[in-house]
Design a protein around this motif. Structure first.
Motif, mmCIF file in Angstrom:
data_model
loop_
_atom_site.group_PDB
_atom_site.id
_atom_site.type_symbol
_atom_site.label_atom_id
_atom_site.label_comp_id
_atom_site.label_asym_id
_atom_site.label_seq_id
_atom_site.Cartn_x
_atom_site.Cartn_y
_atom_site.Cartn_z
ATOM 1 N N ARG A 87 0.830 -1.211 0.000
ATOM 2 C CA ARG A 87 0.000 0.000 0.000
ATOM 3 C C ARG A 87 0.862 1.259 0.000
ATOM 4 O O ARG A 87 0.544 2.241 -0.672
ATOM 5 N N ASN A 88 1.946 1.235 0.772
ATOM 6 C CA ASN A 88 2.839 2.393 0.806
ATOM 7 C C ASN A 88 3.618 2.541 -0.497
ATOM 8 O O ASN A 88 3.908 3.661 -0.936
ATOM 9 N N LYS A 89 3.962 1.409 -1.111
ATOM 10 C CA LYS A 89 4.743 1.428 -2.352
ATOM 11 C C LYS A 89 3.885 1.865 -3.535
ATOM 12 O O LYS A 89 4.352 2.608 -4.414
ATOM 13 N N PHE A 90 2.632 1.414 -3.564
ATOM 14 C CA PHE A 90 1.740 1.726 -4.688
ATOM 15 C C PHE A 90 0.403 2.267 -4.146
ATOM 16 O O PHE A 90 -0.636 1.613 -4.270
ATOM 17 N N PRO A 91 0.417 3.458 -3.554
ATOM 18 C CA PRO A 91 -0.784 3.973 -2.882
ATOM 19 C C PRO A 91 -1.953 4.254 -3.811
ATOM 20 O O PRO A 91 -3.108 4.226 -3.378
ATOM 21 N N THR A 92 -1.684 4.531 -5.085
ATOM 22 C CA THR A 92 -2.770 4.868 -6.008
ATOM 23 C C THR A 92 -3.149 3.709 -6.929
ATOM 24 O O THR A 92 -3.860 3.912 -7.916
#
Length: 314
Positions: free
Chosen positions: A147-152
């Protein structure tokens, strides 16, 4: 009556006091009623709080824990507002966000429900306030790292959180911690499905609202503090994790069928094994002593999930 705020409480009196105080202090320009359903809390502190400090609140004390869905439906039956707001007791507001949400909901004829931006106690963003519909893939890949690496990523359905758009955005699901819905729409889709005791009932409701032809909106400029998980925490260290897994399995069985839910359970078991192997393999490289508790907690959590996934724990 414009707005009925429905709160299901269980052993959260201290948070409920702050929640109610913020509602009456900050909500302006609309008429409100507050309905509290107490789900058989361990003492009478909730009843004493309402009697002594918030006599305007409509209180129903249940003799047993009805769960979130049944408790919320009971609150609906006791309410009269044209608009309903289902709100967790461990929330607080610092401005007239509910007034703006009511206006936002009323301004779009197609909108059936609307949600706000949720913040953690420290003011950081709580990304669970909106999400995409659950799938096997997004559930098994769901982790803080990804989630932090690919938040969008479209996997999570959280793109509007980072857009900072002024206008409400259409989303799949808004969190039941702060979920506003038109009274007629709520009745039309059959209220909350009370076969869910806790978790996923908000996802299921949003699915049925969308299925009835309405849209689900999210307002990025309305912020609510959600301290999060304070009731379920007292049940046990891994109660919330297991309850969520069970609810998702039930949702898949209802919406996707038996084989999809079985495949999900197998996937959870494999994911738990992989996470446990990673935890064990990294243990020798711990360099900070205080992280031992976190490692132990994670190991125990995934052991519990694995036991449930393979049928060793109900």
């Amino acid at each position: 009556m414009n707005l009925s705020i429905i709160i299901v409480n269980w052993n959260s009196t201290d948070y409920l006091r702050r929640c109610l105080a913020s509602i009456y202090r900050e909500t302006k320009g609309i008429s409100i009623e507050v309905v509290v359903v107490d789900n058989a809390s361990r003492d009478d502190s909730c009843a004493r709080l309402i009697r002594d400090e918030f006599p305007r609140v409509v209180l129903h004390c249940s003799s047993k824990n009805l769960g979130f869905a049944r408790g919320s439906n009971l609150g609906y039956d006791l309410s009269t507002g044209e608009v309903l707001l289902f709100l967790n007791p461990d929330t607080e507001i610092q401005s007239d966000v509910f007034t703006r949400m009511v206006k936002g909901l009323g301004s779009a004829s197609s909108a059936g429900a609307i949600g706000s931006r949720l913040l953690n106690s420290d003011g950081s963003l709580q990304t669970s306030c909106i999400q995409s519909y659950p799938t096997i893939i997004n559930q098994l890949l769901d982790s803080e790292f990804l989630r932090n690496k690919f938040p969008t990523s479209t996997l999570w359905g959280t793109q509007p959180l980072f857009a900072r758009a002024a206008n409400p955005a259409c989303v799949d699901v808004i969190s039941g911690a702060c979920l506003m819905v038109k009274r007629g729409v709520f009745a039309q889709v059959g209220k909350f499905d009370d076969s869910y005791f806790m978790y996923v009932e908000d996802i299921d409701l949003c699915r049925r609202i969308t299925g009835a032809g309405y849209t689900i909106h999210y307002m990025n400029d309305c912020e609510v503090i959600h301290h999060g998980g304070k009731s379920s925490a007292v049940q046990g260290r891994h109660f919330a994790n297991l309850s969520q897994q069970k609810a998702i399995l039930q949702f898949f069985a209802v919406t996707q069928g038996r084989w999809y839910s079985l495949l999900y359970r197998i996937g959870v078991a494999l994911a738990a094994v992989i996470r446990l192997l990673i935890i064990v393999s990294l243990l020798p490289f711990r360099v900070i002593a205080h992280t031992a508790t976190n490692w132990r907690f994670s190991f125990q959590k995934w052991c519990c999930i694995l036991r449930w996934a393979i049928g060793l724990e109900a």
